[in-house]
Design a protein around this motif. Structure first.
Motif, PDB file in Angstrom:
ATOM      1  N   LYS A   9      -8.895 -21.159  14.463  1.00  0.00           N
ATOM      2  CA  LYS A   9      -8.043 -19.994  14.715  1.00  0.00           C
ATOM      3  C   LYS A   9      -8.054 -19.652  16.204  1.00  0.00           C
ATOM      4  O   LYS A   9      -7.035 -19.280  16.784  1.00  0.00           O
ATOM      5  CB  LYS A   9      -8.548 -18.807  13.907  1.00  0.00           C
ATOM      6  CG  LYS A   9      -7.554 -17.688  13.759  1.00  0.00           C
ATOM      7  CD  LYS A   9      -8.042 -16.696  12.718  1.00  0.00           C
ATOM      8  CE  LYS A   9      -7.195 -15.441  12.676  1.00  0.00           C
ATOM      9  NZ  LYS A   9      -5.830 -15.697  12.234  1.00  0.00           N
ATOM     10  N   HIS A  10      -9.219 -19.760  16.799  1.00  0.00           N
ATOM     11  CA  HIS A  10      -9.371 -19.504  18.229  1.00  0.00           C
ATOM     12  C   HIS A  10     -10.165 -20.646  18.847  1.00  0.00           C
ATOM     13  O   HIS A  10     -11.046 -21.212  18.204  1.00  0.00           O
ATOM     14  CB  HIS A  10     -10.152 -18.198  18.487  1.00  0.00           C
ATOM     15  CG  HIS A  10      -9.505 -16.982  17.905  1.00  0.00           C
ATOM     16  ND1 HIS A  10      -8.500 -16.317  18.530  1.00  0.00           N
ATOM     17  CD2 HIS A  10      -9.738 -16.327  16.746  1.00  0.00           C
ATOM     18  CE1 HIS A  10      -8.135 -15.277  17.779  1.00  0.00           C
ATOM     19  NE2 HIS A  10      -8.864 -15.268  16.697  1.00  0.00           N
ATOM     20  N   LEU A  88      -0.577 -19.850  22.380  1.00  0.00           N
ATOM     21  CA  LEU A  88      -0.687 -19.911  20.922  1.00  0.00           C
ATOM     22  C   LEU A  88       0.039 -21.184  20.496  1.00  0.00           C
ATOM     23  O   LEU A  88       1.183 -21.416  20.907  1.00  0.00           O
ATOM     24  CB  LEU A  88       0.000 -18.681  20.348  1.00  0.00           C
ATOM     25  CG  LEU A  88      -0.317 -18.171  18.963  1.00  0.00           C
ATOM     26  CD1 LEU A  88      -1.796 -18.065  18.718  1.00  0.00           C
ATOM     27  CD2 LEU A  88       0.330 -16.804  18.764  1.00  0.00           C
ATOM     28  N   THR A 109      -3.080 -21.406  16.376  1.00  0.00           N
ATOM     29  CA  THR A 109      -4.380 -21.548  17.038  1.00  0.00           C
ATOM     30  C   THR A 109      -4.223 -20.984  18.444  1.00  0.00           C
ATOM     31  O   THR A 109      -3.338 -21.419  19.189  1.00  0.00           O
ATOM     32  CB  THR A 109      -4.809 -23.025  17.131  1.00  0.00           C
ATOM     33  OG1 THR A 109      -5.086 -23.529  15.830  1.00  0.00           O
ATOM     34  CG2 THR A 109      -6.051 -23.161  18.013  1.00  0.00           C
ATOM     35  N   ARG A 110      -5.065 -20.003  18.760  1.00  0.00           N
ATOM     36  CA  ARG A 110      -5.005 -19.424  20.110  1.00  0.00           C
ATOM     37  C   ARG A 110      -5.967 -20.182  21.002  1.00  0.00           C
ATOM     38  O   ARG A 110      -7.177 -20.158  20.787  1.00  0.00           O
ATOM     39  CB  ARG A 110      -5.346 -17.939  20.092  1.00  0.00           C
ATOM     40  CG  ARG A 110      -5.224 -17.321  21.481  1.00  0.00           C
ATOM     41  CD  ARG A 110      -5.270 -15.813  21.477  1.00  0.00           C
ATOM     42  NE  ARG A 110      -4.119 -15.207  20.835  1.00  0.00           N
ATOM     43  CZ  ARG A 110      -2.917 -15.088  21.381  1.00  0.00           C
ATOM     44  NH1 ARG A 110      -2.680 -15.571  22.581  1.00  0.00           N
ATOM     45  NH2 ARG A 110      -1.944 -14.498  20.716  1.00  0.00           N
ATOM     46  N   THR A 112      -7.568 -20.690  24.717  1.00  0.00           N
ATOM     47  CA  THR A 112      -7.828 -20.066  26.009  1.00  0.00           C
ATOM     48  C   THR A 112      -8.557 -21.078  26.875  1.00  0.00           C
ATOM     49  O   THR A 112      -9.626 -21.562  26.490  1.00  0.00           O
ATOM     50  CB  THR A 112      -8.677 -18.796  25.858  1.00  0.00           C
ATOM     51  OG1 THR A 112      -8.001 -17.884  24.976  1.00  0.00           O
ATOM     52  CG2 THR A 112      -8.883 -18.130  27.213  1.00  0.00           C
TER      53      THR A 112
END
Lengths: 114, 111
Positions: A9-10, A88, A109-110, A112
């Protein structure tokens, strides 16, 4: 719930690294699409697979690649990550290879990149 | 390449107001789609249009495929708080092309 699952998800990673995003389409869907959505921006189509074969390519960088496996799940690989890759990433699935058929989007899915 | 111009970019409206947004293209399209993205989620298809002049409704939403085949409109009547989100148009110029997506219209309801 669209029936499309995406993991993780992240994801937080550093510049220069490589990550893999995973997508499981809805049961019975043969097409998988990948999209990138940067902050406050629209959807950028990256690539489409249909029944294991690449069907169409959009604005996908050479550092990015994808594949669809025999069980129809798909993975998007992002390498040599840059800060600008933070976004994203959505996967969508559809019964048909025709992109005008309803596409069912996963939760995203984020990513970073720091 | 092919481009879609979606406007307005964002809208601040009062609950109960009607909303209009549109998409225009530089070339003829044979399909128009409208998707909505709720905050924190993926887009969901609202309406699909396949014929010039077609007018299709989905509850309080009505979309039209422009007669020139170069534009499409989405109207929302009597907006409610759950209408907030980003509305995307998408179109396809022909069967050998991929979908082209608009940049989205962000709908915000003033408290």
């Amino acid at each position: 719930d669209s029936g499309v699952t995406q993991t993780p998800k992240h994801l937080i990673t550093a510049t220069g690294q490589r990550v893999t995003l995973r997508c499981s389409p809805r049961s019975g869907d043969l097409s998988v699409y990948w999209y990138q959505q940067s902050l406050d921006q629209g959807l950028q189509f990256l690539i489409q697979y249909y029944n294991g074969e690449e069907r169409a390519k959009g604005n996908i960088l050479e550092r990015f690649s994808a594949q669809q496996f025999p069980d129809l799940h798909s993975e998007l690989n992002l390498s040599s990550l840059e800060l600008g890759d933070s976004a994203l990433y959505f996967c969508a699935s559809s019964l048909s290879g025709d992109p005008t058929y309803e596409q069912y989007f996963g939760p995203g899915t984020r990513l970073t990149v720091t | 390449g092919q481009q879609l111009n979606q406007s307005p970019q964002s809208m601040f409206i009062q609950e109960g107001e009607d909303v209009s947004m549109n998409c225009t293209s530089s070339s003829i399209f044979n399909t128009w789609l409208w998707y909505k993205q709720d905050p924190g989620e993926g887009p969901v298809l609202l309406i699909a249009l396949y014929k010039a002049g077609e007018l299709t409704s989905n509850g309080r939403l009505t979309a039209q495929f422009g007669i020139t085949r170069k534009d499409s409109f989405l109207n929302i009547s009597a907006s409610i708080p759950s209408d907030v989100g980003i509305y995307f148009c998408a179109g396809r110029p022909g069967s050998n092309y991929q979908l082209i997506w608009g940049a989205g219209t962000k709908l915000i309801i003033k408290p």
